[in-house]
Write a protein that holds these residues in place. Structure first.
Motif, short mmCIF file in Angstrom:
data_model
loop_
_atom_site.label_atom_id
_atom_site.label_comp_id
_atom_site.label_asym_id
_atom_site.label_seq_id
_atom_site.Cartn_x
_atom_site.Cartn_y
_atom_site.Cartn_z
N PHE A 23 48.65 31.71 18.18
CA PHE A 23 48.33 30.37 17.70
C PHE A 23 46.90 30.01 18.10
O PHE A 23 46.30 30.67 18.95
CB PHE A 23 49.33 29.37 18.27
CG PHE A 23 50.73 29.59 17.75
CD1 PHE A 23 51.18 28.92 16.61
CD2 PHE A 23 51.57 30.51 18.35
CE1 PHE A 23 52.46 29.16 16.11
CE2 PHE A 23 52.85 30.76 17.85
CZ PHE A 23 53.29 30.08 16.73
N CYS A 51 61.34 37.14 13.67
CA CYS A 51 60.45 36.11 13.12
C CYS A 51 61.00 35.50 11.84
O CYS A 51 61.19 36.19 10.84
CB CYS A 51 59.06 36.69 12.87
SG CYS A 51 57.89 35.47 12.25
N GLU A 53 59.66 33.12 9.32
CA GLU A 53 58.37 32.50 8.99
C GLU A 53 58.50 31.04 8.55
O GLU A 53 57.59 30.25 8.75
CB GLU A 53 57.65 33.32 7.92
CG GLU A 53 57.20 34.68 8.43
CD GLU A 53 56.24 35.38 7.48
OE1 GLU A 53 55.93 34.80 6.42
OE2 GLU A 53 55.79 36.50 7.79
N VAL A 54 59.63 30.69 7.94
CA VAL A 54 59.85 29.30 7.54
C VAL A 54 59.89 28.41 8.77
O VAL A 54 59.25 27.35 8.83
CB VAL A 54 61.16 29.15 6.73
CG1 VAL A 54 61.43 27.67 6.45
CG2 VAL A 54 61.06 29.92 5.42
N VAL A 56 58.66 29.15 11.75
CA VAL A 56 57.35 29.18 12.40
C VAL A 56 56.38 28.23 11.70
O VAL A 56 55.66 27.47 12.35
CB VAL A 56 56.77 30.62 12.41
CG1 VAL A 56 55.35 30.61 13.01
CG2 VAL A 56 57.66 31.55 13.20
N ASN A 57 56.36 28.28 10.38
CA ASN A 57 55.47 27.40 9.62
C ASN A 57 55.81 25.93 9.82
O ASN A 57 54.92 25.07 9.90
CB ASN A 57 55.52 27.75 8.13
CG ASN A 57 54.80 29.05 7.81
OD1 ASN A 57 53.84 29.41 8.48
ND2 ASN A 57 55.28 29.77 6.80
N THR A 58 57.10 25.63 9.92
CA THR A 58 57.54 24.25 10.16
C THR A 58 57.06 23.77 11.53
O THR A 58 56.53 22.67 11.66
CB THR A 58 59.07 24.14 10.07
OG1 THR A 58 59.50 24.56 8.78
CG2 THR A 58 59.53 22.71 10.33
N ALA A 60 54.60 25.03 13.28
CA ALA A 60 53.14 24.98 13.29
C ALA A 60 52.62 23.70 12.62
O ALA A 60 51.66 23.10 13.07
CB ALA A 60 52.58 26.20 12.57
N LYS A 61 53.31 23.30 11.56
CA LYS A 61 52.93 22.06 10.86
C LYS A 61 53.14 20.84 11.75
O LYS A 61 52.31 19.93 11.78
CB LYS A 61 53.73 21.92 9.57
CG LYS A 61 53.28 20.77 8.69
CD LYS A 61 54.03 20.77 7.36
CE LYS A 61 53.55 19.63 6.47
NZ LYS A 61 54.26 19.61 5.16
N THR A 66 47.55 26.54 13.52
CA THR A 66 47.63 27.69 12.62
C THR A 66 48.04 28.91 13.43
O THR A 66 47.88 28.93 14.66
CB THR A 66 46.30 27.97 11.91
OG1 THR A 66 45.27 28.12 12.88
CG2 THR A 66 45.94 26.81 10.98
N TRP A 67 48.56 29.92 12.75
CA TRP A 67 49.04 31.10 13.47
C TRP A 67 48.87 32.35 12.63
O TRP A 67 48.62 32.29 11.43
CB TRP A 67 50.53 30.93 13.83
CG TRP A 67 51.45 30.98 12.64
CD1 TRP A 67 51.71 29.96 11.76
CD2 TRP A 67 52.22 32.11 12.19
NE1 TRP A 67 52.59 30.38 10.79
CE2 TRP A 67 52.93 31.68 11.03
CE3 TRP A 67 52.37 33.40 12.64
CZ2 TRP A 67 53.77 32.55 10.32
CZ3 TRP A 67 53.22 34.26 11.94
CH2 TRP A 67 53.91 33.83 10.80
N CYS A 68 49.01 33.49 13.29
CA CYS A 68 49.01 34.77 12.61
C CYS A 68 49.73 35.78 13.51
O CYS A 68 50.00 35.51 14.68
CB CYS A 68 47.60 35.25 12.29
SG CYS A 68 46.61 35.64 13.75
#
Length: 231
Positions: A23, A51, A53-54, A56-58, A60-61, A66-68
């Motif tokens: 992050f 992982c 991703e849904v 993680v994205n939630t 992160a929002k 942001t992440w990778c």
């Protein structure tokens, strides 16, 4: 049928490969580790067993971050400015893995022991900077200005330094194994005791470069290029 059942059973017993997520801040990583029931690494990374991703994205929002994935070939973290990295370094943060600092000017700054592994640092100006013991593993430093920089005992394994300016740089004891140093300007650089095993040194300028005690095992180079080096 028996073989299919056996394959499914064996696969179910195999441990799932963990994912390491990076992050853009240590604080975000710490909080998201709790949200996702993951393991915070104390820096900007989170280790999770599987992982989603849904999710993680939630997360992160919610945390405006942001992440990778660690080691991704193209960083997706937001660009870090010179002022931002200096501010965060001053308060004790050292881990900027996968950061995007392309073209940033950080001349004559102190960033010793900083972790910029896998970072995007092409065309960066780090001239006269103190990067002693810095971790620059697999970083992209192509065409970077590192003239006069202190890179004593720095980790530069697999780093891309193609076309970089390392004139008068101090790289004593640095680990440059498997690094790309093609077409690098090493005029007057100090590489005493450096590890250059398997490094690509083709087309590098070694004029008055001190290579005393350097490990050149398996390095790709043109022997004549070493004619004016100090060995």
């Amino acid at each position: 049928m028996k073989n299919i059942i056996s394959i499914l059973w064996n696969n179910s017993l195999k441990p799932h490969k963990e994912s390491v997520l990076l992050f853009d801040s240590t604080a975000a990583a710490s909080e998201i580790a709790l949200m996702l029931n993951g393991q915070w690494d104390g820096c900007n990374g989170v280790i999770i067993a599987k992982c989603d991703e849904v999710a993680v994205n939630t997360a992160a929002k919610l945390k405006i971050t942001t992440w990778c994935y660690q080691g991704t070939s193209k960083a997706v973290l937001e660009r870090v400015t010179a002022d931002e990295i200096l501010r965060r370094y001053a308060i004790g943060e050292r881990h900027f893995i996968n950061a995007n600092l392309r073209c940033v000017v950080l001349a004559s700054v102190k960033l010793s022991e900083i972790n910029l592994s896998y970072a995007k640092l092409s065309l960066i100006d780090l001239s006269q900077a103190n990067l002693s013991k810095a971790d620059l593993t697999a970083a992209d430093l192509s065409q970077a200005n590192l003239s006069g920089a202190d890179l004593i005992s720095a980790y530069l394994m697999r780093a891309n330094l193609k076309g970089a300016d390392l004139q008068q740089a101090s790289l004593r004891g640095a680990n440059l194994s498997s690094a790309n140093l093609s077409e690098v300007n090493l005029t007057g650089a100090d590489l005493r005791g450096a590890n250059l095993a398997l490094a690509d040194l083709r087309g590098a300028n070694f004029h008055l470069c001190n290579l005393t005690g350097a490990n050149l095992t398996g390095a790709k180079l043109i022997e004549s290029d070493l004619a004016f080096a100090i060995q």
